[in-house]
Design a protein around this motif. Structure first.
Motif, PDB file in Angstrom:
ATOM      1  N   ALA A 154      -5.901 -26.450  14.006  1.00  0.00           N
ATOM      2  CA  ALA A 154      -4.953 -26.909  15.027  1.00  0.00           C
ATOM      3  C   ALA A 154      -3.538 -27.044  14.469  1.00  0.00           C
ATOM      4  N   ASP A 155      -3.429 -27.320  13.161  1.00  0.00           N
ATOM      5  CA  ASP A 155      -2.099 -27.524  12.578  1.00  0.00           C
ATOM      6  C   ASP A 155      -1.511 -26.258  11.968  1.00  0.00           C
ATOM      7  N   LEU A 156      -2.147 -25.114  12.185  1.00  0.00           N
ATOM      8  CA  LEU A 156      -1.651 -23.858  11.618  1.00  0.00           C
ATOM      9  C   LEU A 156      -0.243 -23.550  12.128  1.00  0.00           C
ATOM     10  N   GLY A 157       0.694 -23.363  11.207  1.00  0.00           N
ATOM     11  CA  GLY A 157       2.058 -23.020  11.593  1.00  0.00           C
ATOM     12  C   GLY A 157       2.108 -21.650  12.242  1.00  0.00           C
ATOM     13  N   ARG A 158       2.811 -21.538  13.356  1.00  0.00           N
ATOM     14  CA  ARG A 158       2.862 -20.276  14.096  1.00  0.00           C
ATOM     15  C   ARG A 158       4.274 -19.692  14.155  1.00  0.00           C
ATOM     16  N   HIS A 159       5.192 -20.236  13.377  1.00  0.00           N
ATOM     17  CA  HIS A 159       6.537 -19.689  13.336  1.00  0.00           C
ATOM     18  C   HIS A 159       6.565 -18.396  12.527  1.00  0.00           C
ATOM     19  N   GLY A 160       7.482 -17.520  12.867  1.00  0.00           N
ATOM     20  CA  GLY A 160       7.662 -16.298  12.092  1.00  0.00           C
ATOM     21  C   GLY A 160       8.676 -15.374  12.735  1.00  0.00           C
ATOM     22  N   GLY A 161       9.151 -14.432  11.947  1.00  0.00           N
ATOM     23  CA  GLY A 161      10.005 -13.380  12.487  1.00  0.00           C
ATOM     24  C   GLY A 161       9.128 -12.221  12.898  1.00  0.00           C
TER      25      GLY A 161
END
Length: 553
Positions: A154-161
């Motif tokens: 649930a806490d997996l970071g999903r930000h990215g280019g």
């Protein structure tokens, strides 16, 4: 043993014993501190203790620059005005790479980067607009990698280019059947398309290179598609092995265009694409090829690496690379592809090619036994810069930095830049810094080529874009003392020496470092420029070619 050496050793033995249970006899002169379990946070604390013990303020990055007790003692007992043993000064380092005797022209570029930067013109617009192209992972992208019965944390970071669609591909244009196209890693697909676009941008008809000694050098390290396509035996096809192979990523470009020069994939992690450029420049210099295509590509198909980096504390909490800033807390990942078309400068000039920039030197080295396998090595970075620039570094205008935005990585990089390229400068002519990672994220194997293309376009336009997310310098950095200044808004190129010059750095967590030196092109006469401008109908009013894309896209 001097009094300072005894005092330093007493502090080391006491702290390592108290914090990690290390026995005194295990604290040997040649054993890196990382092997005793020393963390980044504790390294800063230990440096402060050592500073109080020896009675002077020490740089927070000291234990990364001196990763063993022997190196630490040597640094602390050396005279203030003498660099640590084994670190060449910029004045003494005059060994030049082959490129210095055979300048290389950048005659075309192609790119597909986050934020819709799918052409040189669009990329330049993103940079000059100061846009942040970091978003979140496209819906459903990572779910295909989750085994049945498992769920993503649930806490997996999903930000990215991220790119809008990494699977879109005009297979028919390249004569690839549908079944085989499905088996192709998206990295191979992008390389084929962006390479054609780069050749179009260079006004070089792709068919004209068939049978020629044109080399292909590709920085690539992601193997996620192989795990997806080969994970279930029932899904394997005759095209699976080649479609997921990193070596074939370069070979497929050579095959599609019938190129007969060297063709190789380079994997040194984050420095892969700049190391590929180094290979390309050297191949041109020694005559192994007459035209070189240097590239980098990266896609983020799986959550695995992101999750691993997050658990290692390497990712920024807010999904932004804040290079050299006090709030820097890690990197954010990105994907994309870049290709540059290279020729020996005299031949490019004779052919009337439009020269966007000139590569005058390249340099590659390794961290060796640093303070941990993936840790930066300040001495290696200084050595890299000194050998790349020689005695001319003090007049360099700009460096496109590796600049990932990590609390210790940034000070190590800035410290090396200041020691080699900032030394002897006046306060009115600081070395200017920027990092495109603040716009599009860290493209890993393609990071170096993204920075190189940014710098090539900046030289061509005679303007330096500003970087994002810089408000207050990292507290471990004295930028004024180092004669460095981070650009926060576009500025005209300063030309300290009368000629616009720049460097581009890329450091792999494999330990391999790369640096490229560039300058502006100065044609002899206006008449010499006319043929290339008139011959290329793709040129726009601002001097940039809008790449003609393969049919159907």
């Amino acid at each position: 043993m001097s009094a300072t050496a005894r005092l330093v050793r007493e502090v080391l033995v006491a702290r390592l014993g108290e914090w990690y249970g290390v026995r005194p006899e295990d604290v040997t002169d040649d054993r890196p501190f990382a092997e005793h379990g020393l963390t980044s946070r504790d390294a800063v604390a230990l440096t402060a203790l050592l500073g109080r013990a020896v009675g002077r303020q020490l740089p927070a990055t000291l234990l990364w620059e001196t990763p063993t007790p022997a190196a630490l003692v040597a640094a602390l007992t050396a005279q203030e005005d003498r660099p640590p043993a084994g670190v060449p000064s910029a004045r003494a380092a005059t060994t030049a790479s082959p490129a210095a005797g055979a300048p290389v022209a950048v005659v075309g570029v192609g790119c597909r980067f986050p934020g819709g930067a799918d052409s040189p013109a669009a990329y330049w617009q993103l940079l000059t607009d100061g846009r942040d192209a970091v978003g979140t992972v496209p819906e459903g992208r990572w779910e295909r990698f989750v085994p049945a019965g498992s769920v993503l944390p649930a806490d997996l970071g999903r930000h990215g280019g991220f790119l809008d669609d990494v699977e879109e591909f005009d297979a028919e244009f390249f004569g690839i059947a549908a079944d085989e196209a499905v088996a192709l890693d998206p990295q191979q697909r992008m390389l084929l398309e962006v390479t054609r676009e780069a050749l179009d941008h260079a006004a070089i008809p792709a068919p004209s290179l068939a049978g020629t000694r044109t080399g292909v050098f590709v920085g690539i390290s992601g193997t996620e598609y192989a795990h997806l396509t080969a994970g279930r035996p029932e899904s394997v096809t005759p095209w699976t092995a080649a479609g997921a192979s990193l070596s074939v990523a370069a070979g497929r470009v050579s095959y599609a265009l019938d190129l007969r020069g060297p063709s190789l994939a380079v994997d040194t992690a984050c420095s892969s694409s700049l190391v590929a450029v180094d290979h390309a420049v050297r191949a041109l210099a020694d005559g192994t090829c007459d035209v070189a295509l240097a590239a980098g590509v990266n896609v983020l198909l799986s959550p695995t690496v992101t999750l691993g980096l997050q658990r290692a504390g390497a990712l920024s909490a807010d999904g932004r690379c804040k290079a050299f800033d006090a709030a820097a807390d890690g990197m954010v990942r990105g994907e994309g592809c870049g290709v540059v078309v290279l020729k020996r400068l005299p031949e490019a000039e004779r052919a009337g090619d439009r020269v966007l920039a000139v590569i005058t030197a390249t340099e590659v080295n390794s961290d060796g036994r640093s303070n941990g396998l993936t840790a930066p090595n300040a001495a290696a970075q200084r050595d890299l810069l000194a050998h790349a620039h020689g005695a001319d570094g003090r007049q360099l205008d700009y460096v496109e930095a590796h600049g990932t935005g990590t609390p210790l990585g940034d000070p190590v990089e800035a410290g090396a830049l200041g020691a080699v390229l900032g030394q002897g400068r006046s306060a009115e002519q600081p070395l200017l810094l920027g990092s495109v990672k603040t716009n599009i994220g860290h493209l890993e194997a393609a990071a170096g080529i993204a920075g190189l293309i940014k710098t090539v376009l900046a030289l061509h336009h005679d303007e330096l874009p500003g970087q994002l997310h810089f408000a207050e310098p990292n507290p471990h950095l004295d930028l004024d003392a180092l004669r460095l200044r981070v650009l926060t808004a576009p500025e005209p190129w300063p030309r300290y020496s009368g000629t616009a010059t720049a460097g581009v750095s890329s450091f792999g967590f494999s330990g391999t470092n790369a640096h490229v030196v560039l300058r502006e092109h100065r044609p002899g006469t206006a008449a010499e420029r006319a043929p290339s401008l008139a011959a290329d109908p793709a040129l726009t009013a601002d001097g940039l070619g809008a790449p003609r894309e393969p049919g159907g896209r």
